[in-house]
Design an enzyme around this catalytic site. Structure first.
Site, PDB file in Angstrom:
ATOM      1  N   HIS A  51       0.921  -1.361  -0.008  1.00  0.00           N
ATOM      2  CA  HIS A  51      -0.087  -0.094  -0.080  1.00  0.00           C
ATOM      3  C   HIS A  51       0.461   1.184   0.591  1.00  0.00           C
ATOM      4  O   HIS A  51       1.634   1.657   0.597  1.00  0.00           O
ATOM      5  CB  HIS A  51      -1.373   0.418   1.033  1.00  0.00           C
ATOM      6  N   SER A  52       0.668   2.168  -0.666  1.00  0.00           N
ATOM      7  CA  SER A  52       0.765   3.514  -0.926  1.00  0.00           C
ATOM      8  C   SER A  52       2.409   3.375  -1.117  1.00  0.00           C
ATOM      9  O   SER A  52       2.464   2.568  -2.528  1.00  0.00           O
ATOM     10  CB  SER A  52       0.839   4.503   0.095  1.00  0.00           C
ATOM     11  N   MET A  53       3.245   3.777  -0.616  1.00  0.00           N
ATOM     12  CA  MET A  53       4.807   3.622  -1.174  1.00  0.00           C
ATOM     13  C   MET A  53       5.033   2.105  -0.766  1.00  0.00           C
ATOM     14  O   MET A  53       5.538   1.543  -1.775  1.00  0.00           O
ATOM     15  CB  MET A  53       5.687   3.850  -0.436  1.00  0.00           C
TER      16      MET A  53
END
Length: 213
Positions: A51-53
């Site tokens: 998730h995200s980075m």
């Protein structure tokens, strides 16, 4: 999650009981270290969720394993991040002064307010948060043949930092099956809709396992 799916969580340096270790500021260095650490786990069928980075890390880790001849995940689930070949929509944050960076982190919503409101605690975690931003904001996409595994791109319906077109653009990263799904919530829907997310992830991985068998 189904009981026969083993879950391994990533804990990079700079966090929890590794708080005294210097965090990574380069995606290349982080991915290479990860590839070494998980080399013993890639003999069996595996999948990645990020998730995200973490989405960027999972994608580049998949490509690094392929370069090393260790195969690819059966399924790559990327969440809350634009397709890697797309440019950033917002100015970089990792070089901002502390007060401006804290303001941006409040808007993002991923850091608990009680952390941002306590100077002593903030002083401990801010270097790691800044390093995480540097990892993603200094990322340099390099063109390679697409992966062949299934890729699913997920995101929050109210995420102000991500639109559906940016999720659909992940389709260019694979020649295999591809799907987009959006969940109720903003950028941190992985927290606010965690039960729904875990259920969907379990169903997604079980479906892929059944297809393989």
């Amino acid at each position: 999650m189904p009981s026969d799916i083993e879950i391994y969580a990533l804990q990079p340096p700079g966090r929890e009981n590794r708080i005294a270790e210097a965090p990574f500021v380069s995606l290349v260095d982080l991915v290479r270290a990860l590839a070494e650490d998980i080399s013993g786990l890639t003999h069996d069928p595996f999948a990645f969720f990020g998730h995200s980075m973490g989405a960027l890390v999972a994608f580049e880790l998949s490509r690094e394993l392929r370069r090393r001849g260790q195969g690819q995940p059966l399924h790559l689930v990327v969440s809350g991040f634009r397709a890697p070949q797309l440019p950033q929509r917002r100015p970089p944050l990792h070089r901002l002064a502390d007060d401006r960076l804290v303001g941006e982190l409040r808007n993002l919503g991923g850091t608990p307010p009680e952390v941002l409101d306590q100077p002593d605690l903030l002083g401990l975690v801010l270097p790691t948060l800044r390093a995480d931003l540097a990892v993603s904001e200094t990322y340099d996409y390099r063109s390679e043949p697409p992966l062949t595994c299934q890729v699913s791109a997920w995101g929050g319906k109210q995420d102000p930092y991500l639109d559906e077109a940016e999720l659909h653009s992940w389709s260019a990263t694979t020649s295999g099956p591809f799907a987009v799904q959006r969940f109720p919530g903003g950028h941190m829907y992985v927290v606010t809709a965690s039960t729904t997310l875990a259920r969907q992830l379990g169903e997604t991985l079980t479906e892929k396992r059944v297809q393989r068998e």
